[in-house]
Write an enzyme that holds these catalytic residues in place. Sequence first.
Site, PDB file in Angstrom:
ATOM      1  N   ALA A   1       3.593  -1.095   4.183  1.00  0.00           N
ATOM      2  CA  ALA A   1       2.734  -2.008   4.956  1.00  0.00           C
ATOM      3  C   ALA A   1       2.888  -3.463   4.525  1.00  0.00           C
ATOM      4  O   ALA A   1       1.931  -4.233   4.571  1.00  0.00           O
ATOM      5  CB  ALA A   1       1.261  -1.576   4.880  1.00  0.00           C
TER       6      ALA A   1
ATOM      7  N   ASP B   1      -2.375  -0.556  10.355  1.00  0.00           N
ATOM      8  CA  ASP B   1      -2.632  -0.688   8.911  1.00  0.00           C
ATOM      9  C   ASP B   1      -3.291  -2.016   8.538  1.00  0.00           C
ATOM     10  O   ASP B   1      -3.693  -2.200   7.382  1.00  0.00           O
ATOM     11  CB  ASP B   1      -1.307  -0.630   8.122  1.00  0.00           C
TER      12      ASP B   1
ATOM     13  N   LYS C   1       0.843  -1.206   0.000  1.00  0.00           N
ATOM     14  CA  LYS C   1       0.000   0.000   0.000  1.00  0.00           C
ATOM     15  C   LYS C   1       0.876   1.253   0.000  1.00  0.00           C
ATOM     16  O   LYS C   1       2.010   1.238   0.494  1.00  0.00           O
ATOM     17  CB  LYS C   1      -0.962   0.035   1.187  1.00  0.00           C
TER      18      LYS C   1
HETATM   19  O1  C5P Z   1       0.019   0.313  14.869  1.00  0.00           O
HETATM   20  P1  C5P Z   1       1.415  -0.007  14.505  1.00  0.00           P
HETATM   21  O2  C5P Z   1       1.940  -1.205  15.234  1.00  0.00           O
HETATM   22  O3  C5P Z   1       1.660  -0.098  13.047  1.00  0.00           O
HETATM   23  O4  C5P Z   1       2.269   1.229  15.007  1.00  0.00           O
HETATM   24  C1  C5P Z   1       3.667   1.190  15.093  1.00  0.00           C
HETATM   25  C2  C5P Z   1       4.133   2.418  15.835  1.00  0.00           C
HETATM   26  O5  C5P Z   1       3.921   3.601  15.040  1.00  0.00           O
HETATM   27  C3  C5P Z   1       3.413   2.706  17.124  1.00  0.00           C
HETATM   28  O6  C5P Z   1       3.988   2.015  18.198  1.00  0.00           O
HETATM   29  C4  C5P Z   1       3.576   4.204  17.270  1.00  0.00           C
HETATM   30  O7  C5P Z   1       4.877   4.524  17.719  1.00  0.00           O
HETATM   31  C5  C5P Z   1       3.487   4.682  15.843  1.00  0.00           C
HETATM   32  N1  C5P Z   1       2.126   5.074  15.441  1.00  0.00           N
HETATM   33  C6  C5P Z   1       1.552   6.216  16.005  1.00  0.00           C
HETATM   34  N2  C5P Z   1       0.290   6.566  15.640  1.00  0.00           N
HETATM   35  C7  C5P Z   1      -0.410   5.841  14.740  1.00  0.00           C
HETATM   36  C8  C5P Z   1       0.148   4.686  14.156  1.00  0.00           C
HETATM   37  C9  C5P Z   1       1.424   4.343  14.540  1.00  0.00           C
HETATM   38  O8  C5P Z   1       2.170   6.906  16.815  1.00  0.00           O
HETATM   39  N3  C5P Z   1      -1.639   6.225  14.402  1.00  0.00           N
END
Ligand code: C5P
Length: 300
Positions: free
Chosen positions: A106, A142, A17
């Site tokens: 992603a 994601d 993506k």
């Molecule tokens: O949700 P995911 O595991 O992909 O997120 C990885 C990291 O990216 C989170 O731990 C955070 O540090 C950051 N993040 C964030 N806000 C989001 C998505 C991700 O701060 N909306």
Amino acid sequence: MSDVQSTGGIVCRSYAKINLYLDVLRKRDDGFHQLETIFQTVSLFDELICHVHPDELLLDIEGAELPTGEDNLIVRAAHALQVTSGIRLGARFTLTKNIPVAAGLAGGSGNAAAALCALNRLWGLDYPDAQLETIAAELGSDVPYCLYGGTKAGIGRGEQILELESLPETWLVLVHPAIPVSTPTIFGHPELVKSGRAIGDSGYSAAFADAISSCANGNMRTVLFNALETAAFAAYPEIAACKKALSSAGCDGVLMSGSGPTVFGLCASETHAHEVAAQVSGFRTSVVRTVDTGVELREL
Ligand code: C5P
């Protein structure tokens, strides 16, 4: 379910993506950031072959050095589905990686979405989309989007998906600087730009409503925006250099995807995309087109 088991397994494609639009509104109390984003899948994909195993979760990976245990989102996805369903079966996965790792595409989230879809069939769970989405959201922001792919909006952490009209098929060049970028590093960077925009009754900001309208008009070029560029360019100046190289090569519309480092450029045609890719020397490139799906399953 019995048909699938008798033929032995499922092969999945999970598509990469890009984010056509990504605004960071504010930091939330849970540590995540409130986002407004528009996702689009492109034709670069990983392949995941999945068979039922009597009890264990086993993963082999070709094409990248990645963890194969609980640190891998595929294993975490399978485990989450075991816990939710109480099923005692396991699975054997073979992943062939084509999507660059830690690249803002992603890839890992798509692999997890593919594992959820494949096991939902192979284990005969037959969970509806909404239930898979709930499990997906726990695996990563994601992952819910990756279950669907196509042109979609993401709000909240990015895990709440809104339907959008599909954009017309477009050819693009992806440029992958060889630097693994950690998403938390970019979100935690002192130069992270937060818009502070207010969320209206619609559930999103007025600026996001404009971006959605541009999408509905099929105008991808005018949608392009990524608030994470400032922090990512400050941390890794090579990404800005990449963006410049794609603009100089003739792309009308160039943007970093997600938290980077992949940068994409819009092209007028497949031929144009190959011409652009040939000019961006010194970087790994992929010529891709937009696609309308996140995960494709085929029974073996
Ligand atoms: O949700 P995911 O595991 O992909 O997120 C990885 C990291 O990216 C989170 O731990 C955070 O540090 C950051 N993040 C964030 N806000 C989001 C998505 C991700 O701060 N909306």
